[in-house]
Design an enzyme around this catalytic site. Structure first.
Site, PDB file in Angstrom:
ATOM      1  N   SER A 134       0.762  -1.187   0.146  1.00  0.00           N
ATOM      2  CA  SER A 134       0.078  -0.202  -0.190  1.00  0.00           C
ATOM      3  C   SER A 134       1.017   1.378  -0.372  1.00  0.00           C
ATOM      4  O   SER A 134       2.320   1.615   0.917  1.00  0.00           O
ATOM      5  CB  SER A 134      -0.892   0.162   1.217  1.00  0.00           C
ATOM      6  OG  SER A 134      -1.042   1.124   1.719  1.00  0.00           O
ATOM      7  N   GLU A 136      -0.050   3.757   1.537  1.00  0.00           N
ATOM      8  CA  GLU A 136      -0.150   4.320   3.196  1.00  0.00           C
ATOM      9  C   GLU A 136       0.837   3.527   3.821  1.00  0.00           C
ATOM     10  O   GLU A 136       1.809   4.433   4.973  1.00  0.00           O
ATOM     11  CB  GLU A 136      -0.815   3.292   3.948  1.00  0.00           C
ATOM     12  CG  GLU A 136      -1.352   3.835   4.896  1.00  0.00           C
ATOM     13  CD  GLU A 136      -1.727   4.816   5.381  1.00  0.00           C
ATOM     14  OE1 GLU A 136      -1.913   5.665   6.462  1.00  0.00           O
ATOM     15  OE2 GLU A 136      -2.551   5.452   3.713  1.00  0.00           O
ATOM     16  N   TYR A 157      -1.956   0.729  10.376  1.00  0.00           N
ATOM     17  CA  TYR A 157      -2.171  -0.369   9.257  1.00  0.00           C
ATOM     18  C   TYR A 157      -0.433  -0.334   8.557  1.00  0.00           C
ATOM     19  O   TYR A 157      -0.227  -1.616   7.933  1.00  0.00           O
ATOM     20  CB  TYR A 157      -2.907   0.341   8.730  1.00  0.00           C
ATOM     21  CG  TYR A 157      -3.111  -0.357   6.631  1.00  0.00           C
ATOM     22  CD1 TYR A 157      -3.488  -0.830   7.405  1.00  0.00           C
ATOM     23  CD2 TYR A 157      -2.974   0.277   6.022  1.00  0.00           C
ATOM     24  CE1 TYR A 157      -4.476  -1.238   5.260  1.00  0.00           C
ATOM     25  CE2 TYR A 157      -2.902  -0.254   4.704  1.00  0.00           C
ATOM     26  CZ  TYR A 157      -3.555  -0.641   4.635  1.00  0.00           C
ATOM     27  OH  TYR A 157      -4.026  -1.051   2.906  1.00  0.00           O
TER      28      TYR A 157
HETATM   29  P1  NDP Z   1     -11.394  -5.183   1.111  1.00  0.00           P
HETATM   30  O1  NDP Z   1     -11.373  -4.800   3.048  1.00  0.00           O
HETATM   31  O2  NDP Z   1     -12.266  -4.973   0.510  1.00  0.00           O
HETATM   32  O3  NDP Z   1     -10.656  -6.927   1.441  1.00  0.00           O
HETATM   33  C1  NDP Z   1     -10.318  -7.570   2.089  1.00  0.00           C
HETATM   34  C2  NDP Z   1     -11.268  -9.073   2.960  1.00  0.00           C
HETATM   35  O4  NDP Z   1      -9.534  -9.510   3.770  1.00  0.00           O
HETATM   36  C3  NDP Z   1     -12.265  -8.503   2.929  1.00  0.00           C
HETATM   37  O5  NDP Z   1     -12.933  -9.583   2.828  1.00  0.00           O
HETATM   38  C4  NDP Z   1     -11.794  -9.556   4.237  1.00  0.00           C
HETATM   39  O6  NDP Z   1     -12.854 -10.073   5.017  1.00  0.00           O
HETATM   40  C5  NDP Z   1     -10.511 -10.574   4.319  1.00  0.00           C
HETATM   41  N1  NDP Z   1      -9.714 -11.062   5.532  1.00  0.00           N
HETATM   42  C6  NDP Z   1      -9.286 -10.313   6.216  1.00  0.00           C
HETATM   43  N2  NDP Z   1      -9.154 -10.826   7.747  1.00  0.00           N
HETATM   44  C7  NDP Z   1      -8.751 -11.740   6.902  1.00  0.00           C
HETATM   45  C8  NDP Z   1      -8.386 -13.075   7.582  1.00  0.00           C
HETATM   46  N3  NDP Z   1      -7.489 -13.005   8.955  1.00  0.00           N
HETATM   47  N4  NDP Z   1      -8.425 -14.317   6.203  1.00  0.00           N
HETATM   48  C9  NDP Z   1      -9.043 -13.977   5.427  1.00  0.00           C
HETATM   49  N5  NDP Z   1      -9.518 -12.872   4.932  1.00  0.00           N
HETATM   50  C10 NDP Z   1      -9.533 -11.852   5.889  1.00  0.00           C
HETATM   51  O7  NDP Z   1     -10.309  -4.364   0.469  1.00  0.00           O
HETATM   52  P2  NDP Z   1      -9.703  -4.183  -0.726  1.00  0.00           P
HETATM   53  O8  NDP Z   1     -10.313  -5.207  -1.513  1.00  0.00           O
HETATM   54  O9  NDP Z   1      -9.923  -3.199  -1.347  1.00  0.00           O
HETATM   55  O10 NDP Z   1      -8.077  -4.457  -0.832  1.00  0.00           O
HETATM   56  C11 NDP Z   1      -7.541  -5.500  -0.853  1.00  0.00           C
HETATM   57  C12 NDP Z   1      -6.151  -5.541  -0.014  1.00  0.00           C
HETATM   58  O11 NDP Z   1      -5.462  -4.366  -0.839  1.00  0.00           O
HETATM   59  C13 NDP Z   1      -5.745  -5.466   1.064  1.00  0.00           C
HETATM   60  O12 NDP Z   1      -4.521  -6.525   1.930  1.00  0.00           O
HETATM   61  C14 NDP Z   1      -5.916  -3.496   1.258  1.00  0.00           C
HETATM   62  O13 NDP Z   1      -4.921  -3.900   2.652  1.00  0.00           O
HETATM   63  C15 NDP Z   1      -4.456  -3.730   0.438  1.00  0.00           C
HETATM   64  N6  NDP Z   1      -4.911  -2.597  -0.363  1.00  0.00           N
HETATM   65  C16 NDP Z   1      -5.577  -1.793  -0.973  1.00  0.00           C
HETATM   66  C17 NDP Z   1      -5.959  -1.201  -1.327  1.00  0.00           C
HETATM   67  C18 NDP Z   1      -7.637  -0.098  -1.836  1.00  0.00           C
HETATM   68  O14 NDP Z   1      -7.099   1.668  -2.786  1.00  0.00           O
HETATM   69  N7  NDP Z   1      -8.492  -0.953  -1.891  1.00  0.00           N
HETATM   70  C19 NDP Z   1      -4.840   0.530  -2.227  1.00  0.00           C
HETATM   71  C20 NDP Z   1      -3.948  -0.324  -1.400  1.00  0.00           C
HETATM   72  C21 NDP Z   1      -3.778  -1.708  -0.644  1.00  0.00           C
HETATM   73  P3  NDP Z   1     -13.581  -9.745   6.788  1.00  0.00           P
HETATM   74  O15 NDP Z   1     -14.193  -8.476   5.244  1.00  0.00           O
HETATM   75  O16 NDP Z   1     -14.196 -10.806   6.167  1.00  0.00           O
HETATM   76  O17 NDP Z   1     -13.032  -9.140   7.068  1.00  0.00           O
HETATM   77  P1  GDR Z   2      -6.954   5.085   2.737  1.00  0.00           P
HETATM   78  O1  GDR Z   2      -8.690   5.382   2.087  1.00  0.00           O
HETATM   79  O2  GDR Z   2      -6.629   5.971   5.138  1.00  0.00           O
HETATM   80  O3  GDR Z   2      -5.947   6.232   2.149  1.00  0.00           O
HETATM   81  O4  GDR Z   2      -6.902   3.862   3.140  1.00  0.00           O
HETATM   82  P2  GDR Z   2      -9.913   6.618   3.001  1.00  0.00           P
HETATM   83  O5  GDR Z   2     -11.000   6.220   2.194  1.00  0.00           O
HETATM   84  O6  GDR Z   2     -10.065   5.038   4.363  1.00  0.00           O
HETATM   85  O7  GDR Z   2      -9.546   7.574   3.703  1.00  0.00           O
HETATM   86  C1  GDR Z   2      -8.434   8.513   3.009  1.00  0.00           C
HETATM   87  C2  GDR Z   2      -8.352   9.846   3.161  1.00  0.00           C
HETATM   88  O8  GDR Z   2      -9.888  10.158   3.681  1.00  0.00           O
HETATM   89  C3  GDR Z   2      -9.751  11.121   5.004  1.00  0.00           C
HETATM   90  N1  GDR Z   2     -11.086  11.122   5.638  1.00  0.00           N
HETATM   91  C4  GDR Z   2     -11.803  10.321   5.677  1.00  0.00           C
HETATM   92  N2  GDR Z   2     -12.082   8.733   5.337  1.00  0.00           N
HETATM   93  C5  GDR Z   2     -12.575   8.154   5.912  1.00  0.00           C
HETATM   94  N3  GDR Z   2     -12.132   6.841   5.905  1.00  0.00           N
HETATM   95  N4  GDR Z   2     -13.945   8.439   7.030  1.00  0.00           N
HETATM   96  C6  GDR Z   2     -14.069  10.306   7.137  1.00  0.00           C
HETATM   97  O9  GDR Z   2     -15.290  10.366   7.657  1.00  0.00           O
HETATM   98  C7  GDR Z   2     -12.741  10.661   6.534  1.00  0.00           C
HETATM   99  N5  GDR Z   2     -13.020  11.878   6.389  1.00  0.00           N
HETATM  100  C8  GDR Z   2     -11.335  12.599   6.009  1.00  0.00           C
HETATM  101  C9  GDR Z   2      -9.067  10.443   5.777  1.00  0.00           C
HETATM  102  O10 GDR Z   2      -8.845  10.818   7.150  1.00  0.00           O
HETATM  103  C10 GDR Z   2      -7.864   9.724   4.818  1.00  0.00           C
HETATM  104  O11 GDR Z   2      -7.074  11.085   4.035  1.00  0.00           O
HETATM  105  C11 GDR Z   2      -6.905   3.140   2.252  1.00  0.00           C
HETATM  106  C12 GDR Z   2      -7.290   2.312   1.963  1.00  0.00           C
HETATM  107  O12 GDR Z   2      -7.774   1.215   1.149  1.00  0.00           O
HETATM  108  C13 GDR Z   2      -6.131   0.770   2.091  1.00  0.00           C
HETATM  109  O13 GDR Z   2      -6.584  -0.241   3.050  1.00  0.00           O
HETATM  110  C14 GDR Z   2      -5.080   1.130   1.507  1.00  0.00           C
HETATM  111  O14 GDR Z   2      -3.985   0.736   1.869  1.00  0.00           O
HETATM  112  C15 GDR Z   2      -4.834   2.815   0.828  1.00  0.00           C
HETATM  113  O15 GDR Z   2      -6.289   3.787   1.059  1.00  0.00           O
HETATM  114  C16 GDR Z   2      -3.608   3.230  -0.530  1.00  0.00           C
END
Ligand code: NDP
Ligand code: GDR
Length: 341
Positions: A134, A136, A157
């Site tokens: 990520s 992050e 995270y």
């Molecule tokens: P989601 O939260 O939508 O999906 C993650 C999935 O992992 C969920 O279905 C969750 O299930 C499952 N999970 C959590 N804990 C476990 C466990 N112990 N064993 C098996 N499964 C588990 O995330 P995204 O699809 O958006 O992201 C996919 C991956 O990419 C994540 O690792 C995220 O951190 C990473 N990522 C995402 C980004 C984004 O912008 N979307 C950017 C960069 C990285 P449950 O709902 O039951 O907890």
């Molecule tokens: P992020 O996504 O933390 O970048 O992680 P999120 O959408 O949660 O936050 C983005 C930014 O918005 C600010 N923010 C808020 N965020 C949420 N969720 N709710 C609010 O009400 C709000 N108000 C302001 C946050 O502080 C932040 O700066 C996502 C996830 O998908 C991670 O798993 C992934 O790794 C990173 O993107 C890249």
């Protein structure tokens, strides 16, 4: 027929990746923590019917923290590619649940890597591995961030993802595992969880337009993020595993926007003035913030030929349209569709 195993298949990215791989002709095994229908709504359309003569999508219930289960799953499914997407993915929640976040992401990834390594050693098979890293991890390193940028995580995270990233590199260097770290910037879709800011905003736009909500409580509106479309980003994951050498890649659009920009477009499409509805709520703020993430995906463009196809406005429009449709509504003004080729 190639076989893929996806952990976290029921999440946003897992659902798009499973679709993508099935379209490419793969057999896909997906691991989900729970498989009741409410937990797998994103992949329900992929599940085979009972009389499907040649099913290619299989769902397994389990947890990546269970080493013995994982080893058995890898032995049973014999994947050619393993995509490790499972994890607690909410940054804000990681401040409230730091130990669980560290366990699932850091220990969980180590557990998957070790199970895979033992499987490869025992069977003599080669399995390619993708780790869901990520942006992050960059924390407060200045943009544009690329593969050479210093990691300075600002959340439990981010710390956990950095541990998982480093563990993946160690397995690549120590055992010759074909392992790639994707360093993905924010990517969204109509399937995004409702507690992430884009979806929180697009869902609120629809609810306010439908008269079912009036206020939208948010934290810091000035932060900037580089938002792309999840469908583009899962294609990059696959491309990484098709190369001759395993490498790490930043995946991003190269353009960042504020939450104010997001509000302007999303609530504008719903025919609303966001300033009348948004309220500042300290509870939505994090103890530590990452102010500006904007990626440089030049390496992915050069080596993978990867480029995003969906721009910010088009992404937000797709999400708003999908949420408005839940309430039987349509956008109040035509969506401006931009491509970022
Ligand atoms: P989601 O939260 O939508 O999906 C993650 C999935 O992992 C969920 O279905 C969750 O299930 C499952 N999970 C959590 N804990 C476990 C466990 N112990 N064993 C098996 N499964 C588990 O995330 P995204 O699809 O958006 O992201 C996919 C991956 O990419 C994540 O690792 C995220 O951190 C990473 N990522 C995402 C980004 C984004 O912008 N979307 C950017 C960069 C990285 P449950 O709902 O039951 O907890
Ligand atoms: P992020 O996504 O933390 O970048 O992680 P999120 O959408 O949660 O936050 C983005 C930014 O918005 C600010 N923010 C808020 N965020 C949420 N969720 N709710 C609010 O009400 C709000 N108000 C302001 C946050 O502080 C932040 O700066 C996502 C996830 O998908 C991670 O798993 C992934 O790794 C990173 O993107 C890249």
């Amino acid at each position: 027929m190639r076989t893929a195993l996806i952990t976290g298949v029921a999440g946003q990215d897992g659902s798009y990746l499973a679709e993508f791989l099935l379209e490419k002709g793969y057999r896909v095994h997906g691991l989900a923590r729970r498989i009741e229908s409410a937990a797998v709504w994103r992949i329900a359309h992929l599940l085979p019917g009972e009389d499907d003569p040649e099913p290619r999508f299989f769902l397994h219930e389990g947890d990546i923290l269970d080493a013995g289960f994982l080893r058995g799953l890898i032995d049973e499914t014999q994947p050619d590619e393993l995509y490790n997407l499972a994890g607690q993915s909410h940054v804000g929640l990681s401040f409230i649940q730091p130990a669980r976040t560290m366990a699932v992401i850091a220990t969980g990834t180590a557990t998957v890597l070790e199970a895979l390594h033992v499987h490869c050693r025992a069977s003599g098979r080669q399995v390619r591995f993708y780790q869901a890293g990520s942006s992050e991890m960059f924390g407060d390193s200045s943009p544009p961030q690329n593969e050479d940028t210093v990691f300075r995580p600002r959340s439990p995270y981010g710390v956990a993802k950095l541990a998982a990233h480093n563990a993946t590199t160690v397995y690549r260097d120590a055992y010759g595992l074909f392992a790639c770290n994707g360093i993905l910037f924010n990517h969204e879709s109509p399937r995004r969880g409702e507690n992430f800011v884009t979806r929180k905003v697009t869902l609120a736009a629809a609810r306010i337009a439908a008269g079912q909500q009036n206020r939208l409580a948010l934290g810091d509106l000035s932060v900037r993020r580089d938002w792309g479309h999840a469908a583009d980003y899962v294609r990059a994951m696959w491309l990484m595993l098709q190369q001759e050498e395993p490498e790490d890649y930043v995946i991003a659009t190269g353009q960042s926007h504020t939450i104010g920009d997001l509000l302007e477009i999303a609530l504008g499409l719903a025919g609303l003035d966001w300033r009348r509805h948004v309220v500042s709520d300290p509870a939505c703020r994090r103890p530590l913030e990452v102010d500006h993430l904007c990626g440089d995906a030049g390496k992915a463009a050069r080596l993978l030929g990867w480029r995003p196809t969906v721009g910010f406005e088009a992404l937000v429009a797709e999400m708003v349209e999908a949420d408005l449709a839940r309430y039987g509504l349509r956008p109040a003004q035509p969506a401006q569709r931009l491509m970022t080729a």
